[in-house]
Design a protein around this motif. Structure first.
Motif, PDB file in Angstrom:
ATOM      1  N   ARG A  85       0.834  -1.206   0.000  1.00 22.78           N
ATOM      2  CA  ARG A  85       0.000   0.000   0.000  1.00 22.78           C
ATOM      3  C   ARG A  85       0.870   1.259   0.000  1.00 22.78           C
ATOM      4  O   ARG A  85       0.567   2.234  -0.691  1.00 22.78           O
TER       5      ARG A  85
ATOM      6  N   CYS B  35      -4.200 -13.191  -2.096  1.00 21.45           N
ATOM      7  CA  CYS B  35      -4.100 -12.280  -3.246  1.00 21.45           C
ATOM      8  C   CYS B  35      -2.959 -11.269  -3.149  1.00 21.45           C
ATOM      9  O   CYS B  35      -3.059 -10.171  -3.693  1.00 21.45           O
TER      10      CYS B  35
ATOM     11  N   GLN C  53      -1.479  -9.755  -6.331  1.00 23.07           N
ATOM     12  CA  GLN C  53      -2.033  -8.548  -6.950  1.00 23.07           C
ATOM     13  C   GLN C  53      -1.247  -7.308  -6.527  1.00 23.07           C
ATOM     14  O   GLN C  53      -1.224  -6.307  -7.223  1.00 23.07           O
ATOM     15  N   ALA C  54      -0.614  -7.375  -5.363  1.00 19.50           N
ATOM     16  CA  ALA C  54       0.068  -6.212  -4.796  1.00 19.50           C
ATOM     17  C   ALA C  54       1.593  -6.297  -4.917  1.00 19.50           C
ATOM     18  O   ALA C  54       2.271  -5.286  -4.789  1.00 19.50           O
TER      19      ALA C  54
ATOM     20  N   LEU D  44      -6.957  -5.118   0.348  1.00 20.84           N
ATOM     21  CA  LEU D  44      -6.459  -5.701  -0.903  1.00 20.84           C
ATOM     22  C   LEU D  44      -7.580  -6.141  -1.830  1.00 20.84           C
ATOM     23  O   LEU D  44      -7.502  -5.932  -3.028  1.00 20.84           O
ATOM     24  N   ASN D  45      -8.628  -6.771  -1.276  1.00 24.01           N
ATOM     25  CA  ASN D  45      -9.711  -7.253  -2.138  1.00 24.01           C
ATOM     26  C   ASN D  45     -10.927  -7.702  -1.316  1.00 24.01           C
ATOM     27  O   ASN D  45     -10.871  -7.797  -0.090  1.00 24.01           O
ATOM     28  N   GLU D  46     -12.021  -7.990  -2.008  1.00 21.47           N
ATOM     29  CA  GLU D  46     -13.284  -8.393  -1.370  1.00 21.47           C
ATOM     30  C   GLU D  46     -13.175  -9.726  -0.631  1.00 21.47           C
ATOM     31  O   GLU D  46     -13.764  -9.899   0.426  1.00 21.47           O
ATOM     32  N   LYS D  47     -12.435 -10.669  -1.196  1.00 19.24           N
ATOM     33  CA  LYS D  47     -12.288 -11.980  -0.563  1.00 19.24           C
ATOM     34  C   LYS D  47     -11.675 -11.833   0.830  1.00 19.24           C
ATOM     35  O   LYS D  47     -12.160 -12.400   1.802  1.00 19.24           O
ATOM     36  N   ASN D  48     -10.605 -11.054   0.911  1.00 25.99           N
ATOM     37  CA  ASN D  48      -9.973 -10.834   2.211  1.00 25.99           C
ATOM     38  C   ASN D  48     -10.892 -10.064   3.147  1.00 25.99           C
ATOM     39  O   ASN D  48     -10.909 -10.310   4.354  1.00 25.99           O
ATOM     40  N   LYS D  49     -11.655  -9.130   2.573  1.00 23.35           N
ATOM     41  CA  LYS D  49     -12.591  -8.347   3.397  1.00 23.35           C
ATOM     42  C   LYS D  49     -13.607  -9.277   4.032  1.00 23.35           C
ATOM     43  O   LYS D  49     -13.873  -9.191   5.238  1.00 23.35           O
TER      44      LYS D  49
END
Length: 163
Positions: free
Chosen positions: A70, A97, A100-101, A142-147
């Motif tokens: 980030r 994920c 992705q980062a 990072l993403n919806e899955k982690n959220k």
């Protein structure tokens, strides 16, 4: 193997070498290093992370890595490069994920940089709780899955910290 954090900043390239079992219980040194990076006490234009000797990572440490990514995004820096040849650690990184980062390279590093050991920073229980919360917030960003997976943890931590 005990956890160890090694660090160097050479020509504005920051190198992190993390080894052993990387758990929230020994993450204060890494968190302090990230704070110094974010507050511009360390000048960095590129980040390299070596996890080739890491045997385990918990979600707090993964969140600290997400914080590094980030930071790079916010500073318009190139994607950080992460080296890891440990199948279990790579599986975790990909499942959350981080690919992705980070630019994940599944091979040994050839960097001949002299690294210094980073000691654990003395944190109060409140500071440790805040570190764990911030790491998990970076992870869910990072993403919806982690959220979906970590939002309950974040809510519980906020409740316990009175935030």
């Amino acid at each position: 193997m005990t956890e160890q954090i090694l660090f160097a900043c050479v020509q504005q390239c920051c190198y992190f070498k993390l080894s052993g079992e990387l758990r929230y219980t020994n993450a204060t040194g890494m968190d302090d290093l990230i704070d110094r990076l974010v507050s511009a006490k360390i000048q960095c234009r590129q980040l390299v992370v070596d996890l080739n000797q890491a045997s385990f990572m918990d979600s707090t440490y993964i969140g600290l890595l997400a914080s590094l990514a980030r930071y790079c995004q916010q500073q318009a820096l190139p994607k950080p490069v992460l080296f890891c040849t440990v199948p279990a650690v790579n599986e975790l990184l990909f499942s959350l994920c981080l690919d992705q980062a980070f630019e994940i390279v599944q091979q040994p590093t050839d960097h001949a940089v002299e690294l210094s050991s980073v000691q654990a920073a003395p944190y109060s229980d409140q500071q440790k709780g805040r570190m764990i919360l911030q790491a998990h917030e970076a992870l869910i960003a990072l993403n919806e899955k982690n959220k979906t997976e970590f939002q309950p943890v974040v809510e519980l931590l906020k409740q316990q910290l009175g935030e």
